[in-house]
Design a protein around this motif. Structure first.
Motif, PDB file in Angstrom:
ATOM      1  N   ALA A 193      14.231   0.592  -4.544  1.00 50.15           N
ATOM      2  CA  ALA A 193      15.362   0.203  -3.697  1.00 50.15           C
ATOM      3  C   ALA A 193      15.130   0.637  -2.246  1.00 50.15           C
ATOM      4  O   ALA A 193      15.397  -0.128  -1.305  1.00 50.15           O
ATOM      5  CB  ALA A 193      16.650   0.807  -4.232  1.00 50.15           C
ATOM      6  N   PHE A 194      14.619   1.845  -2.057  1.00 45.02           N
ATOM      7  CA  PHE A 194      14.362   2.324  -0.698  1.00 45.02           C
ATOM      8  C   PHE A 194      13.212   1.567  -0.040  1.00 45.02           C
ATOM      9  O   PHE A 194      13.282   1.236   1.138  1.00 45.02           O
ATOM     10  CB  PHE A 194      14.081   3.823  -0.704  1.00 45.02           C
ATOM     11  CG  PHE A 194      15.291   4.650  -1.037  1.00 45.02           C
ATOM     12  CD1 PHE A 194      16.418   4.633  -0.228  1.00 45.02           C
ATOM     13  CD2 PHE A 194      15.311   5.434  -2.176  1.00 45.02           C
ATOM     14  CE1 PHE A 194      17.539   5.376  -0.530  1.00 45.02           C
ATOM     15  CE2 PHE A 194      16.432   6.186  -2.492  1.00 45.02           C
ATOM     16  CZ  PHE A 194      17.546   6.163  -1.666  1.00 45.02           C
ATOM     17  N   ILE A 195      12.167   1.296  -0.810  1.00 42.01           N
ATOM     18  CA  ILE A 195      11.028   0.566  -0.262  1.00 42.01           C
ATOM     19  C   ILE A 195      11.458  -0.841   0.145  1.00 42.01           C
ATOM     20  O   ILE A 195      11.056  -1.347   1.196  1.00 42.01           O
ATOM     21  CB  ILE A 195       9.864   0.516  -1.276  1.00 42.01           C
ATOM     22  CG1 ILE A 195       9.327   1.923  -1.545  1.00 42.01           C
ATOM     23  CG2 ILE A 195       8.765  -0.422  -0.802  1.00 42.01           C
ATOM     24  CD1 ILE A 195       8.729   2.623  -0.356  1.00 42.01           C
ATOM     25  N   GLU A 196      12.289  -1.482  -0.665  1.00 38.65           N
ATOM     26  CA  GLU A 196      12.755  -2.814  -0.307  1.00 38.65           C
ATOM     27  C   GLU A 196      13.582  -2.784   0.975  1.00 38.65           C
ATOM     28  O   GLU A 196      13.440  -3.644   1.842  1.00 38.65           O
ATOM     29  CB  GLU A 196      13.572  -3.437  -1.428  1.00 38.65           C
ATOM     30  CG  GLU A 196      13.981  -4.854  -1.087  1.00 38.65           C
ATOM     31  CD  GLU A 196      14.711  -5.552  -2.198  1.00 38.65           C
ATOM     32  OE1 GLU A 196      15.282  -6.616  -1.913  1.00 38.65           O
ATOM     33  OE2 GLU A 196      14.724  -5.053  -3.323  1.00 38.65           O
ATOM     34  N   ALA A 197      14.435  -1.786   1.096  1.00 39.69           N
ATOM     35  CA  ALA A 197      15.249  -1.663   2.314  1.00 39.69           C
ATOM     36  C   ALA A 197      14.362  -1.442   3.526  1.00 39.69           C
ATOM     37  O   ALA A 197      14.581  -2.035   4.590  1.00 39.69           O
ATOM     38  CB  ALA A 197      16.245  -0.524   2.159  1.00 39.69           C
ATOM     39  N   ILE A 198      13.341  -0.605   3.384  1.00 38.45           N
ATOM     40  CA  ILE A 198      12.409  -0.361   4.481  1.00 38.45           C
ATOM     41  C   ILE A 198      11.640  -1.638   4.808  1.00 38.45           C
ATOM     42  O   ILE A 198      11.467  -2.000   5.963  1.00 38.45           O
ATOM     43  CB  ILE A 198      11.450   0.800   4.132  1.00 38.45           C
ATOM     44  CG1 ILE A 198      12.229   2.119   4.073  1.00 38.45           C
ATOM     45  CG2 ILE A 198      10.300   0.881   5.131  1.00 38.45           C
ATOM     46  CD1 ILE A 198      11.447   3.261   3.462  1.00 38.45           C
ATOM     47  N   GLY A 199      11.180  -2.327   3.761  1.00 38.21           N
ATOM     48  CA  GLY A 199      10.443  -3.567   3.962  1.00 38.21           C
ATOM     49  C   GLY A 199      11.267  -4.622   4.668  1.00 38.21           C
ATOM     50  O   GLY A 199      10.782  -5.324   5.562  1.00 38.21           O
ATOM     51  N   VAL A 240      13.329  10.325  -8.553  1.00 40.18           N
ATOM     52  CA  VAL A 240      12.876   9.736  -7.290  1.00 40.18           C
ATOM     53  C   VAL A 240      12.093   8.450  -7.566  1.00 40.18           C
ATOM     54  O   VAL A 240      12.301   7.424  -6.892  1.00 40.18           O
ATOM     55  CB  VAL A 240      12.026  10.749  -6.486  1.00 40.18           C
ATOM     56  CG1 VAL A 240      11.332  10.081  -5.305  1.00 40.18           C
ATOM     57  CG2 VAL A 240      12.888  11.911  -6.008  1.00 40.18           C
ATOM     58  N   ILE A 241      11.202   8.496  -8.564  1.00 41.53           N
ATOM     59  CA  ILE A 241      10.450   7.291  -8.930  1.00 41.53           C
ATOM     60  C   ILE A 241      11.407   6.160  -9.312  1.00 41.53           C
ATOM     61  O   ILE A 241      11.160   4.996  -9.030  1.00 41.53           O
ATOM     62  CB  ILE A 241       9.466   7.586 -10.076  1.00 41.53           C
ATOM     63  CG1 ILE A 241       8.276   8.402  -9.567  1.00 41.53           C
ATOM     64  CG2 ILE A 241       8.962   6.296 -10.726  1.00 41.53           C
ATOM     65  CD1 ILE A 241       7.325   8.861 -10.655  1.00 41.53           C
ATOM     66  N   SER A 242      12.510   6.513  -9.922  1.00 39.20           N
ATOM     67  CA  SER A 242      13.472   5.508 -10.387  1.00 39.20           C
ATOM     68  C   SER A 242      14.194   4.795  -9.249  1.00 39.20           C
ATOM     69  O   SER A 242      14.637   3.661  -9.416  1.00 39.20           O
ATOM     70  CB  SER A 242      14.508   6.159 -11.297  1.00 39.20           C
ATOM     71  OG  SER A 242      13.885   6.732 -12.414  1.00 39.20           O
ATOM     72  N   VAL A 243      14.334   5.452  -8.115  1.00 37.46           N
ATOM     73  CA  VAL A 243      15.063   4.837  -7.004  1.00 37.46           C
ATOM     74  C   VAL A 243      14.165   4.398  -5.853  1.00 37.46           C
ATOM     75  O   VAL A 243      14.648   3.749  -4.920  1.00 37.46           O
ATOM     76  CB  VAL A 243      16.178   5.776  -6.474  1.00 37.46           C
ATOM     77  CG1 VAL A 243      17.196   6.056  -7.552  1.00 37.46           C
ATOM     78  CG2 VAL A 243      15.611   7.059  -5.913  1.00 37.46           C
ATOM     79  N   VAL A 244      12.876   4.700  -5.922  1.00 36.29           N
ATOM     80  CA  VAL A 244      11.953   4.329  -4.851  1.00 36.29           C
ATOM     81  C   VAL A 244      11.956   2.825  -4.575  1.00 36.29           C
ATOM     82  O   VAL A 244      11.953   2.425  -3.406  1.00 36.29           O
ATOM     83  CB  VAL A 244      10.526   4.855  -5.141  1.00 36.29           C
ATOM     84  CG1 VAL A 244       9.476   4.133  -4.327  1.00 36.29           C
ATOM     85  CG2 VAL A 244      10.461   6.348  -4.870  1.00 36.29           C
ATOM     86  N   PHE A 272      16.916  -4.906  -4.906  1.00 32.42           N
ATOM     87  CA  PHE A 272      17.584  -3.611  -4.801  1.00 32.42           C
ATOM     88  C   PHE A 272      17.623  -2.940  -6.169  1.00 32.42           C
ATOM     89  O   PHE A 272      18.667  -2.697  -6.754  1.00 32.42           O
ATOM     90  CB  PHE A 272      18.991  -3.755  -4.205  1.00 32.42           C
ATOM     91  CG  PHE A 272      19.397  -2.534  -3.449  1.00 32.42           C
ATOM     92  CD1 PHE A 272      18.764  -2.213  -2.266  1.00 32.42           C
ATOM     93  CD2 PHE A 272      20.366  -1.689  -3.927  1.00 32.42           C
ATOM     94  CE1 PHE A 272      19.110  -1.080  -1.560  1.00 32.42           C
ATOM     95  CE2 PHE A 272      20.719  -0.554  -3.235  1.00 32.42           C
ATOM     96  CZ  PHE A 272      20.083  -0.247  -2.043  1.00 32.42           C
ATOM     97  N   TYR A 273      16.451  -2.665  -6.679  1.00 33.57           N
ATOM     98  CA  TYR A 273      16.234  -2.271  -8.057  1.00 33.57           C
ATOM     99  C   TYR A 273      16.272  -0.759  -8.247  1.00 33.57           C
ATOM    100  O   TYR A 273      15.558  -0.024  -7.576  1.00 33.57           O
ATOM    101  CB  TYR A 273      14.878  -2.825  -8.502  1.00 33.57           C
ATOM    102  CG  TYR A 273      14.438  -2.405  -9.863  1.00 33.57           C
ATOM    103  CD1 TYR A 273      15.061  -2.913 -10.991  1.00 33.57           C
ATOM    104  CD2 TYR A 273      13.394  -1.508 -10.033  1.00 33.57           C
ATOM    105  CE1 TYR A 273      14.654  -2.533 -12.255  1.00 33.57           C
ATOM    106  CE2 TYR A 273      12.984  -1.122 -11.291  1.00 33.57           C
ATOM    107  CZ  TYR A 273      13.617  -1.644 -12.398  1.00 33.57           C
ATOM    108  OH  TYR A 273      13.215  -1.265 -13.635  1.00 33.57           O
ATOM    109  N   SER A 301       0.830  -1.211   0.000  1.00 38.25           N
ATOM    110  CA  SER A 301       0.000   0.000   0.000  1.00 38.25           C
ATOM    111  C   SER A 301       0.863   1.257   0.000  1.00 38.25           C
ATOM    112  O   SER A 301       0.594   2.203  -0.741  1.00 38.25           O
ATOM    113  CB  SER A 301      -0.933   0.005   1.212  1.00 38.25           C
ATOM    114  OG  SER A 301      -1.786  -1.109   1.171  1.00 38.25           O
ATOM    115  N   ILE A 302       1.904   1.263   0.812  1.00 41.45           N
ATOM    116  CA  ILE A 302       2.802   2.417   0.868  1.00 41.45           C
ATOM    117  C   ILE A 302       3.458   2.641  -0.483  1.00 41.45           C
ATOM    118  O   ILE A 302       3.496   3.762  -0.993  1.00 41.45           O
ATOM    119  CB  ILE A 302       3.858   2.233   1.978  1.00 41.45           C
ATOM    120  CG1 ILE A 302       3.203   2.317   3.352  1.00 41.45           C
ATOM    121  CG2 ILE A 302       4.974   3.267   1.854  1.00 41.45           C
ATOM    122  CD1 ILE A 302       4.091   1.854   4.492  1.00 41.45           C
ATOM    123  N   VAL A 303       3.964   1.560  -1.079  1.00 40.90           N
ATOM    124  CA  VAL A 303       4.604   1.662  -2.395  1.00 40.90           C
ATOM    125  C   VAL A 303       3.618   2.217  -3.419  1.00 40.90           C
ATOM    126  O   VAL A 303       3.941   3.125  -4.190  1.00 40.90           O
ATOM    127  CB  VAL A 303       5.148   0.295  -2.853  1.00 40.90           C
ATOM    128  CG1 VAL A 303       5.583   0.326  -4.305  1.00 40.90           C
ATOM    129  CG2 VAL A 303       6.290  -0.147  -1.966  1.00 40.90           C
TER     130      VAL A 303
END
Length: 190
Positions: free
Chosen positions: A139-145, A133-137, A156-157, A85-87
């Motif tokens: 990777a950050f979402i995966e790290a947060i997850g 930002v959309i291009s790196v989101v 880590f896309y 949902s956050i993503v």
């Protein structure tokens, strides 16, 4: 109004209309996402973890495994739904911001018939940053997850295509600034 200005006005009007339709569709998608998330929360709230007990025998049962190792369990599902949902909301928010800013560009061009303005150059720079930002989101979402629920897809896309597009749009902003300078010089000579 000469032929070139007529074409600029017509193109800007069409782009403005298309972007307004896209924004309306975007808001509809966001409203549907909110309704679906709310429905999922209500269903899970009513049924609780027993919702998945028909499929699996216990809370720690494995849904997905790789090489005999448990990758995803039933207990992770609420966290995954929250992460998904956050993503989804982050992507839609960034995408809607791009549509709104692009709409401002074409609305301004339609009204003034001047594509080369400082505002348009700034809008293009903002769009470039949002695309980056959309291009790196992911990777950050995966790290947060991984930090929150302990689940990693080892992706880590980063979107190279998105980063290249962001660079191109940022370069176009500089072209718009140069066009503005040429336009100001031409106005001064008249």
């Amino acid at each position: 109004m000469n032929a070139t200005q007529t074409k600029i006005e017509k193109s800007a009007r069409i782009a403005d209309i298309v972007l307004k339709i896209a924004r309306i569709l975007g808001w509809i998608v966001i409203a549907c996402m909110i309704l679906l998330l709310g429905a999922a929360a209500v269903i899970y709230g009513i049924a609780g973890p027993e919702l998945f007990s028909d499929v699996l025998a216990s809370e720690n049962a494995t849904i997905l495994s790789a090489g005999g190792e448990s990758v995803l369990t039933v207990g992770m599902i609420p966290g995954l739904i929250a992460l998904f949902s956050i993503v989804s909301f982050v992507y839609m928010g960034l995408f809607m911001a791009i549509l709104i800013i692009a709409g401002r560009i074409f609305s301004g061009i339609r009204k003034t018939l001047l594509p080369f303005t400082e505002e348009n150059a700034q809008h293009l720079k903002t769009i470039a940053v949002l695309i980056a930002v959309i291009s790196v989101v992911p990777a950050f979402i995966e790290a947060i997850g991984e930090a929150i629920i302990g689940f990693s897809m080892d992706m880590f896309y980063f979107s190279i295509e998105g980063l290249v597009l962001a660079f191109v749009v940022y370069s176009l902003a500089h072209i718009f600034e140069y066009g503005l300078n040429l336009q100001e010089q031409a106005d001064e000579t008249l």
